[in-house]
Write a protein that holds these residues in place. Structure first.
Motif, PDB file in Angstrom:
ATOM      1  N   TRP A 161      94.092  75.627  55.420  1.00  0.00           N
ATOM      2  CA  TRP A 161      94.372  77.034  55.104  1.00  0.00           C
ATOM      3  C   TRP A 161      93.229  77.904  55.591  1.00  0.00           C
ATOM      4  N   SER A 162      93.557  79.052  56.131  1.00  0.00           N
ATOM      5  CA  SER A 162      92.533  80.029  56.517  1.00  0.00           C
ATOM      6  C   SER A 162      92.768  81.330  55.780  1.00  0.00           C
ATOM      7  N   PHE A 218      95.980  83.518  54.655  1.00  0.00           N
ATOM      8  CA  PHE A 218      97.046  84.096  55.475  1.00  0.00           C
ATOM      9  C   PHE A 218      97.543  83.115  56.529  1.00  0.00           C
ATOM     10  N   GLU A 219      96.883  81.951  56.634  1.00  0.00           N
ATOM     11  CA  GLU A 219      97.324  80.942  57.585  1.00  0.00           C
ATOM     12  C   GLU A 219      97.457  79.587  56.916  1.00  0.00           C
ATOM     13  N   MET A 220      98.464  78.841  57.312  1.00  0.00           N
ATOM     14  CA  MET A 220      98.689  77.481  56.813  1.00  0.00           C
ATOM     15  C   MET A 220      98.893  76.588  58.037  1.00  0.00           C
ATOM     16  N   PRO A 224     100.919  81.640  60.551  1.00  0.00           N
ATOM     17  CA  PRO A 224     100.996  82.590  59.436  1.00  0.00           C
ATOM     18  C   PRO A 224     101.734  81.917  58.277  1.00  0.00           C
TER      19      PRO A 224
END
Lengths: 400, 400
Positions: A161-162, A218-220, A224
């Motif tokens: 995740w990010s 917001f990222e996986m 997105p």
């Protein structure tokens, strides 16, 4: 469908419901019922119609389980096989039309205000690999009836995740208020007006120290975050059970007290079967040490067999995994393989074995860096949370 | 389409084709033309119709580029945005109907034989995160014409691959023969009968030592390798340019000499513009140190801006990344963020900057563990391979 057909298809074996016998060590082990659970294709809900139907067991529209061996061996669980457990219906596609316009309110800080995701993104960037695991993962391995999906092992996945570190946001807004002891996140699902908010809202408080590792993701896995997994923005609290990783996060508050929402006050509380949930019972916060085998399942060919699976320690790194092929009578140390993505990620363990034809009961036992050893069995609890016993996580394997 | 429309859409800026000027340091930098390249949706080839059309620039049916900022910030590049460069048409869906039945012949070992993927899987399991980068990545940044897709930055991605270590297979088969100096892999594409095999076959030799890290990969980012990316089985040679990572691998041979295939003998050879390819020229094997910015692109708001991008060192870990906002006159050290997935993976670097309104030339310069520094410019070479100069990898950013 006969058994050989089943074996050729994707399946997984459940370790529950079998006859308990005493092994030579006196350990009570589950003998493996020949129950294979095939994925049921064809009825993926529309918000998740991009999932791989062969990899998903569809319990309900809001509860989709990953087939035991569909998590793969690459540490990361691919988005298209990642399990789903939504408490409420997800919001409409509109919420991802302009992701950077998504707004989040921050409360319980010196300078409370609302920020857009676009603004948040200027505050920092952090990437963390963590397991998301539903509190009820393993519910189907208990004997007693409990409401909720009868998950076996597949309400868990490990993703990268990010997002924006929550501590950077708190700092930007002047820090959390004096006396704050919890970080409380609220989901952005639409709530029916006729229902009392506390009865239905997805709002979870975690101890303030969890903020140190938390990100607004917001990222996986490089994409997105899909709506099905909480996009455009999800609170990720590494090492904590899924419910604390609030989807569609709209409010983050630093609070003196825990949320008054039902899912905080009485839900996700561990208590004896028959008791009501209450705030003085343990909350489903950080996860416990656990592991399970993902290969082989059901049947395999004699000779050299790689036994492998996944192991994790919640908020602690996992340090050791032992494997047994005789239901826990004897154990052998497995080795980890693949990159170490940090203490919140699971690790893949492997043990090469030479197996003669016969029946085997294969299971694994993990130990974390604090010396916590995966339990042999999990005591029944009212809501049947997190079965982690190596007895019923075992698989029965026929070697031919 | 006017500029503001463009800015709201996904886009990337190409750093080539602009006017070269001398910066204060005397460095020749590319001034950034306002050329945005939008993704062109709607014409994904059928074998890759599951890709995200908004993230792909479709050069041809066999060459699909990832939009500059669609690789995300999570280290792993999601399968649905991963670039594609196929030399030949991919095989039909039939090859993945029964993945474990896929056969590979091993030659140049004491006991040569053919093994199925199912058998191979008993020999070992290894996971590696590596960049796959097309040799021609950056071709569009050169001034001269060269055949091949005019890639900018998007013929590269970083994925987590799982598979069988090649060294374990070699050991199982009695080891490579004496005198073997290369590992030669052959793709399983169907070849037209009327064409000489060497003219068309995808067969690549790499130095034998590359075997130590090579795996026969059956998983990409936790999913079975898609046909578009070489499934059911792809040779992964970590740190080596894409062409060496042979798709649909059917034969692995340990050989004294390099392959006689054209793509080995004369293709993928670095030589001056106008010269023919020949075996005495350097082959596109291990990758060189490189980095590029992925944010911001085109335009951003004044104030605090996170400048970030990716950096890698080929077979060496990347150790340092500097960022310049003035086209290389001054540099500042960026920091790495996110988990380190090993020396073959890229790392995400971040530099927080305070930017006043104005025009900026933003670029990055990486250094690997051996002290190799990313070059300022890349000398023209006949096939326009791997532009890695920080000058034209720069982006022009208008801060408003």
């Amino acid at each position: 469908m006969n058994m050989s057909t089943r074996i050729r298809r994707r399946h997984f074996l459940v370790g529950a419901g079998g006859t308990a016998v005493l092994g030579a060590s006196g350990a009570s082990v589950a003998i493996l019922p020949a129950i294979a659970q095939d994925a049921q294709g064809g009825s993926l809900p529309s918000y998740a119609d991009w999932k791989n139907p062969e990899a998903m067991v569809i319990h309900t529209e809001l509860t989709l389980e990953t087939v035991r061996d569909a998590i793969g061996t690459s540490v990361v669980t691919s988005n298209d096989v990642f399990f789903i457990r939504n408490n409420l219906n997800p919001p409409s596609e509109e919420v991802v039309q302009d992701r950077d316009a998504w707004e989040v309110s921050f409360e319980g800080v010196a300078n409370p205000r609302t920020m857009t995701l676009g603004e948040l993104k200027t505050l920092g960037l952090e990437t963390v690999a963590t397991i998301i695991q539903c509190s009820g993962n393993g519910r189907g391995l208990f004997d007693h009836d409990a409401s909720g999906a009868p998950w076996r092992t597949g309400a868990a996945g490990c993703a990268v995740w990010s997002g924006v570190p929550v501590r950077a946001v708190a700092e930007e807004l002047g820090g959390s208020v004096d006396g704050a002891r919890f970080m409380t996140s609220t989901g952005g699902e639409e709530l029916p007006e006729e229902v009392n908010r506390d009865e239905i809202v997805v709002e979870r408080s975690v101890p303030l120290e969890a903020m140190e590792n938390a990100i607004l993701a917001f990222e996986m896995n490089g994409a997105p975050v899909p709506i099905a997994h909480g996009g455009p923005l999800r609170m990720i609290v590494p090492g904590y059970y899924g419910i604390n990783n609030v989807k569609y996060v709209r409010t983050v508050a630093f609070t003196e007290e825990e949320s008054t929402a039902d899912i905080q006050v009485s839900g996700y509380r561990v208590r004896p079967v028959g008791e009501s949930g209450a705030p003085d019972q343990p909350s489903m916060w950080d996860m416990k040490v656990k592991s399970w085998v993902i290969h082989p399942l059901m049947e395999t060919t004699s000779g050299r067999v790689l036994i492998y699976g996944v192991a994790f320690g919640g908020t602690n790194p996992v340090e050791r995994v032992e494997v047994s092929t005789d239901g826990g009578e004897t154990w052998e140390d497995a080795e980890f393989t693949g990159p170490d993505l940090g203490r919140f990620a699971w690790r893949v363990f492997v043990l090469p074995a030479e197996l003669e034809p016969g029946d085997y009961t294969v299971t694994s036992r993990a130990t974390d860096s604090q010396g916590n050893v995966q339990e042999q069995t999990t005591e029944p609890n009212h809501r049947a949370y997190d079965y982690a016993g190596w007895d019923r996580l075992a698989v029965g394997v026929t070697v031919v």
